[in-house]
Enzyme design. Structure first.
Site, mmCIF file in Angstrom:
data_model
loop_
_atom_site.group_PDB
_atom_site.id
_atom_site.type_symbol
_atom_site.label_atom_id
_atom_site.label_comp_id
_atom_site.label_asym_id
_atom_site.label_seq_id
_atom_site.Cartn_x
_atom_site.Cartn_y
_atom_site.Cartn_z
ATOM 1 N N TYR A 272 1.049 -1.308 0.434
ATOM 2 C CA TYR A 272 0.458 -0.225 0.158
ATOM 3 C C TYR A 272 1.045 1.025 -0.081
ATOM 4 O O TYR A 272 2.375 2.004 0.799
ATOM 5 C CB TYR A 272 -0.826 0.360 1.367
ATOM 6 C CG TYR A 272 -2.038 1.095 1.238
ATOM 7 C CD1 TYR A 272 -2.929 1.193 0.705
ATOM 8 C CD2 TYR A 272 -1.584 2.234 2.050
ATOM 9 C CE1 TYR A 272 -4.255 1.489 0.443
ATOM 10 C CE2 TYR A 272 -2.283 3.405 1.713
ATOM 11 C CZ TYR A 272 -3.688 3.073 1.080
ATOM 12 O OH TYR A 272 -4.500 4.134 1.389
ATOM 13 N N TYR A 370 -9.999 -4.226 7.988
ATOM 14 C CA TYR A 370 -10.104 -2.930 8.281
ATOM 15 C C TYR A 370 -9.680 -2.682 9.389
ATOM 16 O O TYR A 370 -8.810 -1.400 9.713
ATOM 17 C CB TYR A 370 -10.689 -2.009 7.825
ATOM 18 C CG TYR A 370 -11.279 -1.418 6.383
ATOM 19 C CD1 TYR A 370 -10.184 -2.521 5.402
ATOM 20 C CD2 TYR A 370 -11.916 -1.110 5.498
ATOM 21 C CE1 TYR A 370 -10.396 -2.578 3.772
ATOM 22 C CE2 TYR A 370 -12.301 -0.683 3.933
ATOM 23 C CZ TYR A 370 -11.461 -0.979 3.300
ATOM 24 O OH TYR A 370 -12.094 -0.903 1.956
#
Length: 411
Positions: A272, A370
């Site tokens: 990421y 998440y």
């Protein structure tokens, strides 16, 4: 540095009572994918694994490759629907089963996206058989973090490095008894020594060892200054993405990500990445964002206990980043995000790699939790109604559909 596991950086929520939390963003309502704009929309299907063979480019194929530091494997091509220069009329039968004809603006947007990804290696494919929408028009693919205003990385010449030889460790670079890059690594208490993060040989060569895969310990890699050579067993994340990926439109959760090849347990997928900004700038962006707007902020707080909680940096992947920006949440994920430290002289900026938690067949959506380190118990419907009454904002529902779904992500 402490040998405690510590928390790993996860997606960041807005500050609560003045304290910045690391947590996840609202599940992105993603957009993207290459769609056949002239035929009825078929049901969503699982793509066939992509061949690694090069083929001659034709009007029905696009070579879509992403350069990860210039040397990340073989380029491939993939058959994609051709994109018309103007919308074609549908028959009455096709119109009943498919989305409306694309507008000229939609076609132009898809043409821009084709240009964005046509030179990316390994293959990055975008696919949409749901509607005519394309990914966010302003999004830019980058191969490493972009340093924002006010961020001060440590000079690369100041980073420590090892002096291991290329022919050490069965000609695979470093040995754990002498490699200085393991200085900050955690100790495996079972064998009473530090371990390199990846398998060095066999069918799972390059895959993350269970000691790291099942923990939150930071992954330590040698850096380009080290004398152990490019083939050192520790160098995986820094070589960039090696697998073909597809950003695709889902039926209910916006855009998602899947691999076009089978993945092994522990296999590296991608990092990421995005613009590295200061906490002050991150606060400003959050405060100016509209309620319910997708949030793509990762707080780099893995080493906060070592460097202090003040002035931590944040990665914003909204407008620039990699394919993992499109990964959805799941309460039963098949991937996980970790911390990889390559430049060990800088604990404020590091890599955020994703690894497969299990063997994943080609075409399966890649997901991660998440709320990976969230200790707060799941919210009940009654608690959700109470919080909405208190704040005026309805808690964000989880849409993963798993049997163990927590129902709500956050308020």
């Amino acid at each position: 540095m402490s040998q405690q596991q510590g928390k790993n950086a996860v997606l960041r929520l807005k500050p609560t009572r003045g304290n910045i939390r690391s947590s996840a963003p609202a599940p992105p309502r993603k957009r993207s994918n290459i769609v056949d704009l002239t035929t009825p929309t078929p049901p969503e299907t699982t793509p066939e694994p992509v061949s690694s063979r090069n083929r001659k480019r034709t009007t029905e194929e696009l070579e879509i490759d992403e350069d990860e530091d210039g040397d990340v494997g073989e380029s491939s091509s993939v058959a994609l629907p051709s994109l018309p220069t103007r919308p074609k009329k549908r028959t009455r039968a096709s119109a009943a089963s498919a989305a409306s004809d694309p507008t000229p603006a939609e076609i132009r947007e898809w043409e821009r996206w084709i240009k964005k990804i046509e030179n990316i290696t390994p293959i990055l494919r975008i696919y949409n058989n749901i509607d005519n929408t394309s990914p966010p028009s302003m999004f830019i693919f980058i191969t490493q973090h972009h340093i924002g205003i006010g961020v001060q990385p440590v000079d690369k010449d100041a980073h420590p490095y090892c002096d291991c030889l290329e022919n050490n460790g069965r000609h695979m670079g470093c040995e754990y008894t002498i490699c200085g890059c393991l200085q900050l690594a955690a100790i495996n208490t079972i064998i009473q020594r530090k371990m390199f993060p990846y398998f060095a040989q066999g069918d799972n060569k390059g895959c993350l060892r269970a000691f790291y895969l099942n923990s939150r310990y930071a992954i330590m890699e040698c850096n380009p200054k080290c004398t152990c050579g490019d083939n050192c067993k520790t160098k995986v994340v820094q070589k960039g993405r090696q697998v073909a990926l597809e950003i695709f439109k889902t039926l209910t959760r916006g855009w998602g990500l899947r691999a076009l090849v089978d993945l092994q347990k522990g296999q590296f997928i991608d990092t990421y990445r995005g613009e590295v900004i200061t906490s002050t700038e991150a606060d400003r962006r959050e405060e100016s964002a509209a309620r319910g707007k997708d949030n793509y902020l990762f707080t780099l707080d893995k080493f906060a206990e070592d460097i202090g909680n003040d002035d931590l940096y944040v990665v914003d992947g909204e407008h620039m980043g990699g394919p993992t920006r499109f990964m959805n949440h799941s309460c039963n994920p098949n991937c996980r995000q970790y911390t990889a430290l390559i430049q060990q002289g800088d604990l404020k900026i590091y890599e955020l790699p994703f690894f497969a938690l299990e063997d994943i067949p080609a075409g399966t959506e890649l997901t991660f939790n998440y709320l990976d380190n969230e200790e707060e118990p799941p919210m009940t419907d009654e608690e959700a109604r109470e919080r909405e009454a208190e704040t005026g904002n309805a808690p964000i529902r989880c849409l993963c559909g798993e049997a163990n779904c927590r129902k709500y992500l956050w308020t």
